[in-house]
Design a protein around this motif. Structure first.
Motif, PDB file in Angstrom:
ATOM      1  N   GLN A  40      19.610 -55.828 -40.627  1.00 16.16           N
ATOM      2  CA  GLN A  40      18.610 -55.660 -41.697  1.00 16.16           C
ATOM      3  C   GLN A  40      18.471 -56.969 -42.472  1.00 16.16           C
ATOM      4  OE1 GLN A  40      19.905 -52.306 -44.106  1.00 16.16           O
ATOM      5  NE2 GLN A  40      19.254 -50.809 -42.597  1.00 16.16           N
ATOM      6  N   GLY A  48      10.850 -62.411 -44.503  1.00 15.27           N
ATOM      7  CA  GLY A  48      10.772 -63.127 -45.776  1.00 15.27           C
ATOM      8  C   GLY A  48      10.056 -64.469 -45.679  1.00 15.27           C
ATOM      9  N   ASP A 129      15.309 -65.397 -54.543  1.00 15.19           N
ATOM     10  CA  ASP A 129      16.487 -66.126 -54.049  1.00 15.19           C
ATOM     11  C   ASP A 129      17.650 -65.964 -55.018  1.00 15.19           C
ATOM     12  OD1 ASP A 129      15.857 -67.781 -51.461  1.00 15.19           O
ATOM     13  OD2 ASP A 129      14.060 -67.860 -52.688  1.00 15.19           O
ATOM     14  N   ALA A 206      24.227 -44.457 -50.152  1.00 16.94           N
ATOM     15  CA  ALA A 206      24.936 -43.718 -49.101  1.00 16.94           C
ATOM     16  C   ALA A 206      26.148 -44.485 -48.569  1.00 16.94           C
ATOM     17  CB  ALA A 206      23.958 -43.436 -47.964  1.00 16.94           C
ATOM     18  N   SER A 208      27.798 -47.364 -49.914  1.00 15.84           N
ATOM     19  CA  SER A 208      28.628 -48.246 -50.762  1.00 15.84           C
ATOM     20  C   SER A 208      30.115 -47.930 -50.715  1.00 15.84           C
ATOM     21  CB  SER A 208      28.162 -48.194 -52.210  1.00 15.84           C
ATOM     22  OG  SER A 208      27.047 -49.022 -52.348  1.00 15.84           O
TER      23      SER A 208
HETATM   24  N1  FAQ Z   1      15.095 -52.695 -49.221  1.00 15.36           N
HETATM   25  O1  FAQ Z   1      23.667 -47.221 -49.204  1.00 15.36           O
HETATM   26  P1  FAQ Z   1      22.807 -48.343 -49.587  1.00 15.36           P
HETATM   27  C1  FAQ Z   1      16.740 -62.730 -48.920  1.00 15.36           C
HETATM   28  C2  FAQ Z   1      18.436 -49.104 -47.749  1.00 15.36           C
HETATM   29  S1  FAQ Z   1      17.662 -61.703 -47.971  1.00 15.36           S
HETATM   30  C3  FAQ Z   1      15.073 -51.915 -48.124  1.00 15.36           C
HETATM   31  O2  FAQ Z   1      23.020 -48.927 -50.936  1.00 15.36           O
HETATM   32  P2  FAQ Z   1      23.880 -50.729 -48.314  1.00 15.36           P
HETATM   33  C4  FAQ Z   1      16.639 -64.182 -48.573  1.00 15.36           C
HETATM   34  C5  FAQ Z   1      19.725 -49.385 -46.998  1.00 15.36           C
HETATM   35  O3  FAQ Z   1      19.487 -50.262 -45.914  1.00 15.36           O
HETATM   36  C6  FAQ Z   1      17.459 -60.098 -48.712  1.00 15.36           C
HETATM   37  N2  FAQ Z   1      16.036 -50.998 -47.842  1.00 15.36           N
HETATM   38  O4  FAQ Z   1      22.895 -49.494 -48.455  1.00 15.36           O
HETATM   39  C7  FAQ Z   1      15.274 -64.664 -48.727  1.00 15.36           C
HETATM   40  C8  FAQ Z   1      20.117 -47.986 -46.571  1.00 15.36           C
HETATM   41  O5  FAQ Z   1      19.297 -47.586 -45.472  1.00 15.36           O
HETATM   42  P3  FAQ Z   1      19.928 -47.152 -43.998  1.00 15.36           P
HETATM   43  C9  FAQ Z   1      18.192 -59.099 -47.981  1.00 15.36           C
HETATM   44  C10 FAQ Z   1      17.066 -50.943 -48.700  1.00 15.36           C
HETATM   45  O6  FAQ Z   1      23.597 -51.367 -47.010  1.00 15.36           O
HETATM   46  C11 FAQ Z   1      14.782 -65.029 -49.955  1.00 15.36           C
HETATM   47  C12 FAQ Z   1      19.655 -47.139 -47.761  1.00 15.36           C
HETATM   48  O7  FAQ Z   1      18.660 -47.890 -48.426  1.00 15.36           O
HETATM   49  N3  FAQ Z   1      19.593 -59.194 -48.267  1.00 15.36           N
HETATM   50  O8  FAQ Z   1      16.221 -62.241 -49.828  1.00 15.36           O
HETATM   51  C13 FAQ Z   1      17.172 -51.753 -49.839  1.00 15.36           C
HETATM   52  O9  FAQ Z   1      25.278 -50.336 -48.604  1.00 15.36           O
HETATM   53  C14 FAQ Z   1      13.480 -65.496 -50.093  1.00 15.36           C
HETATM   54  C15 FAQ Z   1      20.797 -46.784 -48.686  1.00 15.36           C
HETATM   55  O10 FAQ Z   1      21.275 -47.932 -49.445  1.00 15.36           O
HETATM   56  C16 FAQ Z   1      20.495 -58.530 -47.527  1.00 15.36           C
HETATM   57  O11 FAQ Z   1      20.158 -57.855 -46.595  1.00 15.36           O
HETATM   58  C17 FAQ Z   1      16.126 -52.653 -50.087  1.00 15.36           C
HETATM   59  N4  FAQ Z   1      16.109 -53.460 -51.168  1.00 15.36           N
HETATM   60  O12 FAQ Z   1      23.424 -51.718 -49.509  1.00 15.36           O
HETATM   61  C18 FAQ Z   1      14.472 -64.793 -47.604  1.00 15.36           C
HETATM   62  C19 FAQ Z   1      21.936 -58.726 -47.891  1.00 15.36           C
HETATM   63  N5  FAQ Z   1      18.317 -51.439 -50.488  1.00 15.36           N
HETATM   64  O13 FAQ Z   1      20.438 -48.423 -43.369  1.00 15.36           O
HETATM   65  C20 FAQ Z   1      13.175 -65.265 -47.728  1.00 15.36           C
HETATM   66  C21 FAQ Z   1      22.861 -57.879 -47.088  1.00 15.36           C
HETATM   67  C22 FAQ Z   1      18.915 -50.465 -49.781  1.00 15.36           C
HETATM   68  O14 FAQ Z   1      21.005 -46.146 -44.252  1.00 15.36           O
HETATM   69  C23 FAQ Z   1      12.674 -65.629 -48.978  1.00 15.36           C
HETATM   70  N6  FAQ Z   1      22.723 -56.476 -47.368  1.00 15.36           N
HETATM   71  N7  FAQ Z   1      18.156 -50.152 -48.718  1.00 15.36           N
HETATM   72  O15 FAQ Z   1      18.752 -46.599 -43.238  1.00 15.36           O
HETATM   73  C24 FAQ Z   1      23.377 -55.834 -48.367  1.00 15.36           C
HETATM   74  O16 FAQ Z   1      24.120 -56.416 -49.144  1.00 15.36           O
HETATM   75  C25 FAQ Z   1      23.209 -54.336 -48.451  1.00 15.36           C
HETATM   76  O17 FAQ Z   1      22.694 -53.883 -47.221  1.00 15.36           O
HETATM   77  C26 FAQ Z   1      22.299 -53.836 -49.619  1.00 15.36           C
HETATM   78  C27 FAQ Z   1      22.151 -52.315 -49.523  1.00 15.36           C
HETATM   79  C28 FAQ Z   1      22.944 -54.212 -50.956  1.00 15.36           C
HETATM   80  C29 FAQ Z   1      20.901 -54.470 -49.527  1.00 15.36           C
END
Ligand code: FAQ
Length: 321
Positions: A40, A48, A129, A206, A208
């Motif tokens: 993801q 992005g 960012d 779900a 965390s």
């Molecule tokens: N959007 O149980 P949690 C960037 C989903 S990179 C969409 O809390 P988790 C760089 C989640 O997948 C930005 N869906 O999930 C850049 C889960 O669905 P699933 C991305 C979301 O994984 C800058 C459900 O909701 N960063 O910006 C979102 O423990 C500028 C339940 O949620 C990362 O991916 C959302 N906002 O925590 C590029 C960092 N939030 O899979 C270009 C790594 C939640 O059960 C230009 N990821 N969901 O179907 C993480 O740290 C974690 O995955 C979280 C979510 C914190 C995002």
């Protein structure tokens, strides 16, 4: 000596802060959670690129264009490291890409909003960012080695991105009244979606609890969101801009800013594919994939020819004899 089963041994390693490496035994659910989160994340970096790519041809100066090009290229690099990190867990990159193109995979909600003015490029660098770094610094200490190591470099680059965005905001906020208004308008539109990047409230998250036990995540969604608000409010004040939240207020007792309720209905709507630009983003990725088909086919054909040549070359024949 007490006999520990594989799962207990695994948890003991995590508790002792020993990194888990690709060939180590791991519970299937740990592997699955990492593939989910890392892929993801990779998709988010790739999608992005689109909102900002929209402004490359219209950047207001050559300097701005060069910087933006470099930033967007960095995001492509981040996506590629992350797909590689997912591959170390046994994921198949083509399958991951197919999941994105068919709309099955999630990517960050933030990239489904449009970039309607140049000031949006400043706001994305500063806020998007900025939020990404807040979340990813903790991931440099994630228990899975390849993910944690990829994050170190990604965070360094993201911090440059954040500064370039803030510098655009400073220039605009100190410019003409019309430019300052553009900066305020961008802040108005990007503030709430940036807070949504941290994911659902802890009570509704779900994954965390388990991810924190496995030290994939080290801070909860709400903790990181609060940290982001606390560092960003003074930055907005320095710019002379107003954060679009009437409930935003310093809370002396908590030592944090209180802030208003996020529109969770909007968040889930965007996550489910119904945000302002979801369809457009996927269409752009499908087109890029189709337009790039000849490159993939040429690379495969070249590799096959090279293998054949090896078979018939005099050197190969002599070696074979
Ligand atoms: N959007 O149980 P949690 C960037 C989903 S990179 C969409 O809390 P988790 C760089 C989640 O997948 C930005 N869906 O999930 C850049 C889960 O669905 P699933 C991305 C979301 O994984 C800058 C459900 O909701 N960063 O910006 C979102 O423990 C500028 C339940 O949620 C990362 O991916 C959302 N906002 O925590 C590029 C960092 N939030 O899979 C270009 C790594 C939640 O059960 C230009 N990821 N969901 O179907 C993480 O740290 C974690 O995955 C979280 C979510 C914190 C995002």
């Amino acid at each position: 000596m007490t006999h520990l089963n594989l799962e207990d041994q695994f948890q003991a390693k995590i508790d002792a802060e020993t990194k888990i490496e690709p060939k180590d035994w791991m519970p299937e659910a740990y592997r699955k959670t990492l593939i989910r989160q890392i892929s993801q994340h990779a998709h988010s970096e790739i999608v992005g690129m689109l909102p900002e790519g929209n402004w490359i041809t219209r950047a207001p100066s050559l300097r701005r264009k060069l910087i933006l090009l470099a930033k967007v290229q960095d995001e492509a690099g981040h996506g590629l490291y992350l797909y590689s990190a997912a591959e170390t867990l046994g994921a198949n990159r083509d399958e991951l890409v197919q999941q994105l193109l068919t709309g099955k995979a999630k990517y960050s909600s933030i990239f489904n909003y449009p970039t309607t003015s140049w000031a949006d490029i400043g706001a994305i660098g500063w806020l998007v960012d900025g939020a990404a770094i807040m979340n990813q610094v903790m991931l440099t200490r994630a228990s899975y080695g390849p993910y944690a190591r990829a994050m170190v470099r990604i965070c360094k680059e993201e911090s440059f991105h954040q500064r370039q965005g803030y510098e655009i905001m400073m220039t605009m906020a100190k410019g003409s009244p019309a430019q300052k208004q553009m900066a305020q308008d961008a802040l108005n539109r990007w503030w709430w979606p940036s807070l949504m990047m941290f994911g659902p409230k802890d009570d509704d998250s779900a994954h965390s609890e388990q991810s924190m036990k496995w030290k994939i995540k080290r801070k909860s969604n709400d903790e990181l969101r609060q940290q982001f608000v606390d560092v960003t409010v003074p930055q907005a004040e320095y710019l002379g801009l107003t954060i679009p939240d009437p409930d935003l207020q310093w809370n002396e007792d908590r030592g944090h800013y209180d802030f208003g309720e996020i529109n969770w209905e909007e968040f889930w709507n965007v996550v489910k594919g119904n945000g302002p630009c979801n369809r457009q983003r996927i269409q752009a990725r499908v087109k890029a994939y189709e337009d790039g088909a000849w490159v993939r086919e040429a690379a495969v054909a070249y590799a096959e020819k090279k293998d054949q040549r090896k078979l018939v070359s005099p050197k190969a024949q002599a070696e074979a004899a």
